[in-house]
Design an enzyme around this catalytic site. Structure first.
Site, short mmCIF file in Angstrom:
data_model
loop_
_atom_site.label_atom_id
_atom_site.label_comp_id
_atom_site.label_asym_id
_atom_site.label_seq_id
_atom_site.Cartn_x
_atom_site.Cartn_y
_atom_site.Cartn_z
N ARG A 1 8.58 21.16 -1.05
CA ARG A 1 9.60 20.26 -0.48
C ARG A 1 9.19 18.80 -0.53
O ARG A 1 10.01 17.90 -0.45
CB ARG A 1 9.87 20.62 0.99
CG ARG A 1 10.37 22.02 1.21
CD ARG A 1 10.34 22.37 2.68
NE ARG A 1 8.95 22.32 3.16
CZ ARG A 1 8.60 22.20 4.43
NH1 ARG A 1 9.50 22.12 5.38
NH2 ARG A 1 7.32 22.18 4.77
N GLU B 1 0.45 11.91 8.62
CA GLU B 1 0.35 11.14 9.86
C GLU B 1 -0.25 9.80 9.46
O GLU B 1 -1.46 9.67 9.30
CB GLU B 1 -0.58 11.89 10.81
CG GLU B 1 -0.45 11.52 12.25
CD GLU B 1 -1.28 12.46 13.11
OE1 GLU B 1 -2.52 12.30 13.16
OE2 GLU B 1 -0.68 13.37 13.73
N GLN C 1 2.97 -5.19 16.56
CA GLN C 1 4.15 -5.55 15.78
C GLN C 1 4.06 -4.86 14.42
O GLN C 1 2.99 -4.80 13.83
CB GLN C 1 4.19 -7.07 15.61
CG GLN C 1 5.34 -7.61 14.79
CD GLN C 1 5.32 -9.14 14.75
OE1 GLN C 1 5.18 -9.80 15.77
NE2 GLN C 1 5.47 -9.69 13.55
N ASN D 1 5.73 -5.01 10.51
CA ASN D 1 6.48 -5.84 9.58
C ASN D 1 6.84 -5.02 8.35
O ASN D 1 6.06 -4.16 7.94
CB ASN D 1 5.65 -7.06 9.16
CG ASN D 1 5.27 -7.93 10.34
OD1 ASN D 1 6.04 -8.11 11.26
ND2 ASN D 1 4.06 -8.44 10.32
N HIS E 1 -2.13 -15.36 3.33
CA HIS E 1 -1.69 -15.72 4.68
C HIS E 1 -2.69 -15.27 5.75
O HIS E 1 -3.39 -14.29 5.57
CB HIS E 1 -0.34 -15.06 4.99
CG HIS E 1 0.74 -15.40 4.03
ND1 HIS E 1 1.76 -14.54 3.73
CD2 HIS E 1 0.96 -16.51 3.29
CE1 HIS E 1 2.58 -15.10 2.85
NE2 HIS E 1 2.10 -16.30 2.56
N LYS F 1 -4.65 -6.55 10.18
CA LYS F 1 -3.46 -6.00 9.52
C LYS F 1 -3.80 -4.64 8.92
O LYS F 1 -4.82 -4.49 8.25
CB LYS F 1 -2.98 -6.93 8.41
CG LYS F 1 -2.52 -8.29 8.89
CD LYS F 1 -2.10 -9.17 7.74
CE LYS F 1 -1.63 -10.54 8.26
NZ LYS F 1 -1.25 -11.42 7.16
N ASP G 1 4.15 -20.69 -0.20
CA ASP G 1 2.96 -20.29 -0.95
C ASP G 1 2.66 -21.24 -2.10
O ASP G 1 1.49 -21.48 -2.42
CB ASP G 1 3.10 -18.85 -1.44
CG ASP G 1 3.07 -17.85 -0.29
OD1 ASP G 1 2.62 -18.22 0.83
OD2 ASP G 1 3.50 -16.70 -0.50
#
Length: 184
Positions: free
Chosen positions: A24, A29, A47, A49, A63, A73, A171
């Site tokens: 399938r 996770e 947060q 993004n 960045h 991140k 940028d």
């Protein structure tokens, strides 16, 4: 279960969650705070993004946010593929100005953890790429900074197969590392 592998800059990590597949498709996770803590990564993300790029060659970065609003991140790709780059911008660090890169893709199901003190950027390797990333602090325009992606003093080896790159105005106007406000 997840696999954690340090990259060329040992603080930057590839994280690959286990996939359970059958005819399938698969289940994975993609984030579990307990499993991450067991692997020595004890971060609180605040947060998420989501970035969509219509074409290959869209380059976003480099960045970062300055302290006290610096961000760790955790980046993954849900459709397509990117070359993800982290640059050490901690003045005084033995790795200052050095970079590490990783191909992150929906097919591989891998992720990259870019810690505070590193600038982050990526270029899309295929059309219709979607990137989702978690951060440990909220976006703060007052602390938001960037560094020029093609700074010769850093020397990131961006894939020329997807050039010319498509950049935002921000940028295109980013300063070189030697002129940028970085971590002391």
């Amino acid at each position: 279960m997840l696999t954690v592998t340090p990259l060329a800059l040992s603080e930057v990590l590839e994280i690959t969650p286990r996939r359970f597949g059958d005819d399938r498709g698969f289940f994975s996770e993609t984030y579990n705070a307990q499993r991450m803590a067991e692997a020595g990564i004890d971060l609180v993300f605040v947060q998420d993004n989501h970035s969509y790029s219509a074409a290959a060659g869209v380059l976003r970065g480099l960045h970062y946010q300055l302290a006290p609003r610096a961000q760790d991140k955790l980046v993954r790709v849900v459709r397509g593929a990117i070359l993800d780059v982290a640059v050490d911008i901690r003045r005084g660090s033995p790795g200052f100005g050095k970079w590490a890169a990783l191909e992150v893709s929906a097919e591989k199901g891998n992720q990259i953890l870019v810690p505070k003190g590193f600038a982050h950027g990526f270029v899309t390797l295929v059309d219709n790429t979607e990137v989702i990333y978690k951060v440990t602090d909220f976006y703060s325009p007052d602390h938001d900074r960037s560094i020029r992606f093609d700074d010769a003093d850093i020397g990131v080896d961006w894939p020329q197969a997807v050039a010319p790159f498509t950049l935002s105005q921000k940028d295109e106007a980013a300063p070189l590392l030697r002129d940028a406000e970085v971590f002391e």
